[in-house]
Design an enzyme around this catalytic site. Structure first.
Site, short mmCIF file in Angstrom:
data_model
loop_
_atom_site.label_atom_id
_atom_site.label_comp_id
_atom_site.label_asym_id
_atom_site.label_seq_id
_atom_site.Cartn_x
_atom_site.Cartn_y
_atom_site.Cartn_z
N GLU A 1 27.75 -1.48 -31.37
CA GLU A 1 28.01 -0.23 -32.09
C GLU A 1 29.41 -0.30 -32.74
O GLU A 1 29.60 0.11 -33.88
CB GLU A 1 27.94 0.92 -31.10
CG GLU A 1 27.92 2.30 -31.73
CD GLU A 1 27.80 3.40 -30.66
OE1 GLU A 1 27.86 3.07 -29.45
OE2 GLU A 1 27.65 4.57 -31.04
N TRP B 1 35.55 6.59 -32.21
CA TRP B 1 36.05 6.66 -33.59
C TRP B 1 37.57 6.79 -33.64
O TRP B 1 38.13 7.25 -34.62
CB TRP B 1 35.39 7.83 -34.34
CG TRP B 1 33.95 7.56 -34.67
CD1 TRP B 1 32.86 7.91 -33.92
CD2 TRP B 1 33.44 6.86 -35.81
NE1 TRP B 1 31.71 7.47 -34.53
CE2 TRP B 1 32.03 6.83 -35.69
CE3 TRP B 1 34.03 6.26 -36.93
CZ2 TRP B 1 31.20 6.23 -36.64
CZ3 TRP B 1 33.21 5.66 -37.88
CH2 TRP B 1 31.82 5.65 -37.72
N ASP C 1 32.44 11.20 -35.04
CA ASP C 1 32.47 12.32 -34.10
C ASP C 1 33.82 12.71 -33.52
O ASP C 1 34.22 13.86 -33.57
CB ASP C 1 31.53 12.04 -32.92
CG ASP C 1 30.11 11.81 -33.38
OD1 ASP C 1 29.87 11.76 -34.60
OD2 ASP C 1 29.24 11.69 -32.52
N TYR D 1 20.50 6.39 -28.50
CA TYR D 1 20.17 7.17 -29.72
C TYR D 1 18.68 6.96 -30.08
O TYR D 1 18.36 6.15 -30.95
CB TYR D 1 21.02 6.71 -30.91
CG TYR D 1 22.51 6.73 -30.70
CD1 TYR D 1 23.20 7.91 -30.41
CD2 TYR D 1 23.26 5.56 -30.84
CE1 TYR D 1 24.58 7.92 -30.24
CE2 TYR D 1 24.64 5.57 -30.68
CZ TYR D 1 25.29 6.75 -30.37
OH TYR D 1 26.65 6.75 -30.21
N TRP E 1 18.39 9.37 -37.06
CA TRP E 1 19.65 9.92 -37.58
C TRP E 1 19.72 9.70 -39.08
O TRP E 1 19.32 8.65 -39.60
CB TRP E 1 20.84 9.23 -36.92
CG TRP E 1 21.43 10.00 -35.79
CD1 TRP E 1 22.51 10.82 -35.83
CD2 TRP E 1 20.98 10.03 -34.42
NE1 TRP E 1 22.76 11.36 -34.58
CE2 TRP E 1 21.85 10.90 -33.71
CE3 TRP E 1 19.92 9.42 -33.74
CZ2 TRP E 1 21.68 11.16 -32.35
CZ3 TRP E 1 19.76 9.67 -32.39
CH2 TRP E 1 20.63 10.54 -31.71
N SER E 2 20.30 10.69 -39.74
CA SER E 2 20.26 10.72 -41.20
C SER E 2 20.98 9.54 -41.87
O SER E 2 20.37 8.78 -42.61
CB SER E 2 20.87 12.04 -41.66
OG SER E 2 21.06 12.05 -43.03
N GLY F 1 29.92 12.13 -39.10
CA GLY F 1 29.49 10.83 -38.60
C GLY F 1 30.58 10.16 -37.78
O GLY F 1 30.33 9.19 -37.08
C1 2M8 Z 1 27.08 9.09 -33.23
O1 2M8 Z 1 26.88 10.49 -33.21
C2 2M8 Z 1 25.97 11.16 -32.32
C3 2M8 Z 1 25.90 12.62 -32.73
O2 2M8 Z 1 25.35 12.73 -34.00
C4 2M8 Z 1 26.38 11.05 -30.87
O3 2M8 Z 1 27.47 10.55 -30.54
O4 2M8 Z 1 25.59 11.49 -30.02
C5 2M8 Z 1 27.96 8.78 -34.46
O5 2M8 Z 1 28.49 7.50 -34.39
C6 2M8 Z 1 27.16 8.99 -35.73
O6 2M8 Z 1 27.87 8.56 -36.86
C7 2M8 Z 1 25.83 8.25 -35.69
O7 2M8 Z 1 25.05 8.61 -36.80
C8 2M8 Z 1 25.03 8.57 -34.40
C9 2M8 Z 1 23.81 7.66 -34.24
O8 2M8 Z 1 24.15 6.31 -34.43
O9 2M8 Z 1 25.88 8.36 -33.26
#
Ligand code: 2M8
Length: 440
Positions: free
Chosen positions: A406, A363, A171, A31, A35-36, A169
């Site tokens: 995570e 999740w 997913d 990531y 992210w918001s 959030g």
């Molecule tokens: C996860 O979501 C992103 C898409 O937004 C992904 O899987 O690519 C989720 O756990 C989300 O809640 C979180 O904000 C993001 C970044 O940590 O990862």
């Protein structure tokens, strides 16, 4: 015995490593962008140790705010080829409201930002700095919450809806299964895409290919409708009044009311909206039989009878009355969600007896620290102190034993997903600094 101050140092190290100068990456590689809701959680921790960084974090995020008030779920300050979808995939130039610089995604995430801003204001030493920051954020937060009530509550019900699983959030939560399975996607008609997530973490822990096809299908639907919410509310098959999203909004409205008072402005609108949403949540989403709140599917006009930990999040927003809260505790503090004193570790994201529960799959069962942090605060608010202490202790134990992952296996306790995950470090740090005095 946990060495809390050592744990704190390790958490700080992760936040330092993931800091880019503008924002904190949720995790290196998997990531890389901003992210918001991650940023809001991270800013809460930085409020204790580095308030200037917390301010920069939120300022960078709100640089991506759309002219209609939406705070996008991803802000792409830089190009990175390790994440899908990148900025080009969203085609946000089709919306008259999206900024060109920085580029952003076209959907949002739960509104935890006013709560983060209030947290920062309370932790800033200098009154002048706090006021300047509050003045800068206030109109942006008002525009954000107004967007949600205006665009995501077309029938003025008091409950806002999400239009994509990523907006929640959570997913691949089982909450979305019934709705997603009703969406037929012909892969031939989808824009070509290639996932990158499975290069970093075990593919079997991540969402399925069919989930991704539907995620992509919805994005395509949004840009084909030029991100016009009026049109999207007419055609989108995924419209859900989500418990967690609305609970966080209520808390954020109450926190925005406090910020308004601090700036000598009227808190009335935020207070009455918070109350209204809470009432509607009790009328429409409360399930007295099980003692939990359920999401509502607007398209099929159906309650989604799915027992996830986020169904207890209204505690954090003070929504249930005493009797409801007691009912909720009976369920929360039972085998299903790992009761105090049992051989399991903190609150899993999904009822352990439910079909499809998996201790490893993202999740759909694993322990997430943000959900546990929300439940810690919620149960404490209602005076369930023994339970709240147990969650706090579990969060500290899991991270000191396994590191800042995570998510974690509720049955065995190991860490999964990406290591060095920022919000895990941030929220543990927040718990520590709220109580302990480890500062040098
Ligand atoms: C996860 O979501 C992103 C898409 O937004 C992904 O899987 O690519 C989720 O756990 C989300 O809640 C979180 O904000 C993001 C970044 O940590 O990862």
């Amino acid at each position: 015995m946990i060495d809390v101050c050592d744990l704190r140092e390790k958490a700080i190290k992760i936040l330092d490593t993931n800091w880019t100068g503008l924002y904190t990456q949720p995790a290196y590689g998997l990531y890389p962008h901003q992210w918001s809701w991650d940023s809001a959680f991270i800013a809460m921790a930085n409020a204790h140790i580095n308030p200037d960084r917390a301010i920069t974090e939120l300022r960078s995020l709100f640089k991506g705010q759309w002219e209609n008030g939406m705070v996008p779920h991803i802000v792409y300050h830089r190009r990175h080829d390790t994440y899908f979808p990148g900025p080009e995939f969203w085609r946000t130039d089709r919306s008259p409201y999206a900024p060109r610089d920085p580029e952003t995604s076209g959907i949002c995430q739960p509104p935890v930002h006013a709560s983060a801003v209030l947290h920062i204001i309370r932790n800033l030493d200098s009154g002048e700095k706090a006021r300047t920051f509050a003045r800068m954020m206030y109109p942006r937060l008002v525009a954000w919450h107004n967007y949600l009530y205006r665009e995501r509550d077309p029938d003025a019900e008091g409950l806002v809806h999400i239009v994509h699983p990523w907006e929640s959030g959570q997913d691949n939560s089982p909450i979305w299964d019934s709705v997603l399975s009703g969406i037929t996607v012909d892969p031939e008609t989808l824009p070509p895409y290639q996932r990158k997530d499975t290069q970093f973490v075990a593919p079997e822990d991540r969402p399925e290919a069919t989930d991704y096809d539907r995620y992509v299908y919805l994005v395509q639907l949004f840009y084909e409708n030029h991100y016009d919410m009026k049109k999207i509310n007419d055609v989108c098959p995924f419209q859900i009044q989500d418990v967690l999203f609305n609970a966080l909004l209520i808390r954020a409205e109450m926190d925005l009311a406090e910020i308004a008072v601090y700036l000598k402005k009227s808190p009335t609108m935020f207070e009455s909206r918070a109350k209204w949403t809470g009432l509607r949540m009790n009328e429409k989403l409360w399930d007295a039989k099980h003692g939990i709140y359920f999401d509502f599917d607007r398209v099929n006009q159906k309650v989604i009878d799915c027992h996830v930990a986020a169904g207890f999040s209204p505690l954090y927003a003070g929504v249930p009355d005493r009797d409801q809260a007691l009912r909720m505790m009976d369920y929360l503090n039972s085998f299903a969600f790992c009761p105090v004193g049992e051989e399991c570790y903190a609150v899993p994201s999904y009822d352990r007896r439910a079909p499809g529960y998996s201790p490893r799959k993202y999740w759909r069962g694993p322990i997430w620290m943000n959900i546990n942090w929300i439940l810690y605060r919620g149960t404490r608010l209602y005076g369930f102190d023994e339970y709240a202490r147990w969650i706090r202790q579990s969060m500290l134990e899991l991270t000191s034993r396994h590191g800042f992952y995570e998510y974690y296996d509720p049955d065995k306790g190991g860490g999964h997903g990406t290591p060095n995950f920022s919000w895990t470090a941030a929220l543990v740090l927040d718990l520590i600094d709220e109580e302990e005095t480890c500062r040098d």
